[in-house]
Scaffold this motif. Sequence first.
Motif, PDB file in Angstrom:
ATOM      1  N   UNK A  15       0.874  -1.244   0.166  1.00  0.00           N
ATOM      2  CA  UNK A  15       0.067  -0.010   0.035  1.00  0.00           C
ATOM      3  C   UNK A  15       1.036   1.158  -0.131  1.00  0.00           C
ATOM      4  N   UNK A  47      -1.405  -0.812 -12.882  1.00  0.00           N
ATOM      5  CA  UNK A  47      -2.429  -0.208 -12.406  1.00  0.00           C
ATOM      6  C   UNK A  47      -2.597  -0.042 -11.067  1.00  0.00           C
ATOM      7  N   UNK A  48      -2.237   1.244 -10.271  1.00  0.00           N
ATOM      8  CA  UNK A  48      -2.331   1.581  -9.143  1.00  0.00           C
ATOM      9  C   UNK A  48      -3.807   1.190  -8.141  1.00  0.00           C
ATOM     10  N   UNK A  49      -4.691   1.115  -9.330  1.00  0.00           N
ATOM     11  CA  UNK A  49      -6.072   0.969  -8.618  1.00  0.00           C
ATOM     12  C   UNK A  49      -6.034  -0.673  -8.306  1.00  0.00           C
ATOM     13  N   UNK A  50      -5.667  -1.508  -9.398  1.00  0.00           N
ATOM     14  CA  UNK A  50      -5.622  -2.992  -9.331  1.00  0.00           C
ATOM     15  C   UNK A  50      -4.823  -3.405  -7.950  1.00  0.00           C
ATOM     16  N   UNK A  52      -3.667  -1.545  -5.372  1.00  0.00           N
ATOM     17  CA  UNK A  52      -4.559  -1.390  -4.181  1.00  0.00           C
ATOM     18  C   UNK A  52      -5.497  -2.144  -3.707  1.00  0.00           C
ATOM     19  N   UNK A  53      -6.532  -2.676  -4.825  1.00  0.00           N
ATOM     20  CA  UNK A  53      -7.848  -3.177  -4.473  1.00  0.00           C
ATOM     21  C   UNK A  53      -7.383  -4.770  -4.294  1.00  0.00           C
ATOM     22  N   UNK A  55      -5.115  -5.590  -2.302  1.00  0.00           N
ATOM     23  CA  UNK A  55      -5.018  -5.596  -0.773  1.00  0.00           C
ATOM     24  C   UNK A  55      -4.146  -6.398  -0.278  1.00  0.00           C
TER      25      UNK A  55
ATOM     26  N   UNK B  28       0.967   8.306  -6.157  1.00  0.00           N
ATOM     27  CA  UNK B  28      -0.406   7.527  -6.136  1.00  0.00           C
ATOM     28  C   UNK B  28      -1.264   8.015  -7.213  1.00  0.00           C
ATOM     29  N   UNK B  52     -14.816  -0.932  -3.554  1.00  0.00           N
ATOM     30  CA  UNK B  52     -14.225  -2.226  -3.807  1.00  0.00           C
ATOM     31  C   UNK B  52     -13.177  -2.452  -2.782  1.00  0.00           C
ATOM     32  N   UNK B  53     -12.823  -1.263  -2.027  1.00  0.00           N
ATOM     33  CA  UNK B  53     -11.821  -1.492  -0.825  1.00  0.00           C
ATOM     34  C   UNK B  53     -12.510  -0.684   0.237  1.00  0.00           C
ATOM     35  N   UNK B  55     -11.101  -0.050   3.900  1.00  0.00           N
ATOM     36  CA  UNK B  55     -10.308  -0.029   5.303  1.00  0.00           C
ATOM     37  C   UNK B  55     -10.864   1.145   6.251  1.00  0.00           C
ATOM     38  N   UNK B  60     -11.739   2.785  -1.494  1.00  0.00           N
ATOM     39  CA  UNK B  60     -11.655   3.312  -2.812  1.00  0.00           C
ATOM     40  C   UNK B  60     -13.105   3.005  -3.431  1.00  0.00           C
ATOM     41  N   UNK B  62     -15.036   2.846  -6.981  1.00  0.00           N
ATOM     42  CA  UNK B  62     -15.013   2.616  -8.475  1.00  0.00           C
ATOM     43  C   UNK B  62     -16.235   2.817  -9.148  1.00  0.00           C
ATOM     44  N   UNK B  68     -11.435   4.699 -10.655  1.00  0.00           N
ATOM     45  CA  UNK B  68     -11.497   4.706  -9.038  1.00  0.00           C
ATOM     46  C   UNK B  68     -10.940   5.787  -8.465  1.00  0.00           C
ATOM     47  N   UNK B 123      -7.142   7.547  -9.420  1.00  0.00           N
ATOM     48  CA  UNK B 123      -6.312   6.187  -9.577  1.00  0.00           C
ATOM     49  C   UNK B 123      -6.000   5.974 -10.869  1.00  0.00           C
ATOM     50  N   UNK B 124      -4.874   5.886 -11.336  1.00  0.00           N
ATOM     51  CA  UNK B 124      -4.562   5.486 -12.862  1.00  0.00           C
ATOM     52  C   UNK B 124      -5.052   6.758 -13.791  1.00  0.00           C
TER      53      UNK B 124
END
Lengths: 85, 148
Positions: A15, A47-50, A52-53, A55, B28, B52-53, B55, B60, B62, B68, B123-124
């Motif tokens: 992360x 992909x930072x999204x992929x 981070x997701x 986890x 990031x 999707x995430x 914590x 996050x 999407x 995202x 993101x991205x």
Amino acid sequence: MPQRRLIVEAEVGLHARPAATFVQTATRSPAEVTLAKGDGAPVNAKSILSVLALDVKKGDAITISTDGDGAEELLDELASIAGAP
Amino acid sequence: MTTVHSPVNGRAVGLPAVPDPVFSQAMVGPGAAVDPARGPQVAVAPITGRLVKLHPHAYIVVGDDGRGVLTHLGVDTVKLRGAGFELLAVEGDLVTAGQPVVAWHPHAVDEEGYSPVCPVIALDAGPESVSGVVSGPVEAGDPLFDWH
């Protein structure tokens, strides 16, 4: 396809800084680069999204895969980022 | 275009003001940051989409278009291990922009020695894809920036 399997040692997992550095490094490669956690399906390591997701936590086993010229060097670099404590 | 909304009440300060280079240097991704008001807060979804995430310290969402947005509640707050954060949604939920996601206490984050400043990241996204970044006072749910 060349691969590296390793255990993530960073306290925060993949992360924040390790994730951003990992994705930036993967993005430098023209080839496809994937990351999988455990026996899960591989995701796009650029992909930072992929990432981070996905986890990835400390102690998780991951597999990094890529192909093409410089694959081994790139894998070494990515493995050292992902495996750093 | 996606309008990304402020997740918290406070003051929009811009990413360079985040005291962590991983965010301030947009490693990031591009986006914005909000210095939250110090009362108890309810952090909301910055866009409509799937959570999707989730914590305690970060989440996050999407959208339908695959974009995202990361909301990070404070800097290095993963180290608080969820203490002081209450989840108001469930990972996998469909949420609408402005919907409550996490209740938290920015002043408590301050007292623990961490910055409560909240980066909100596309993101991205390419560095040029974010515009219209708001500065100054914002309420949770107000537009914060545009993602082209």
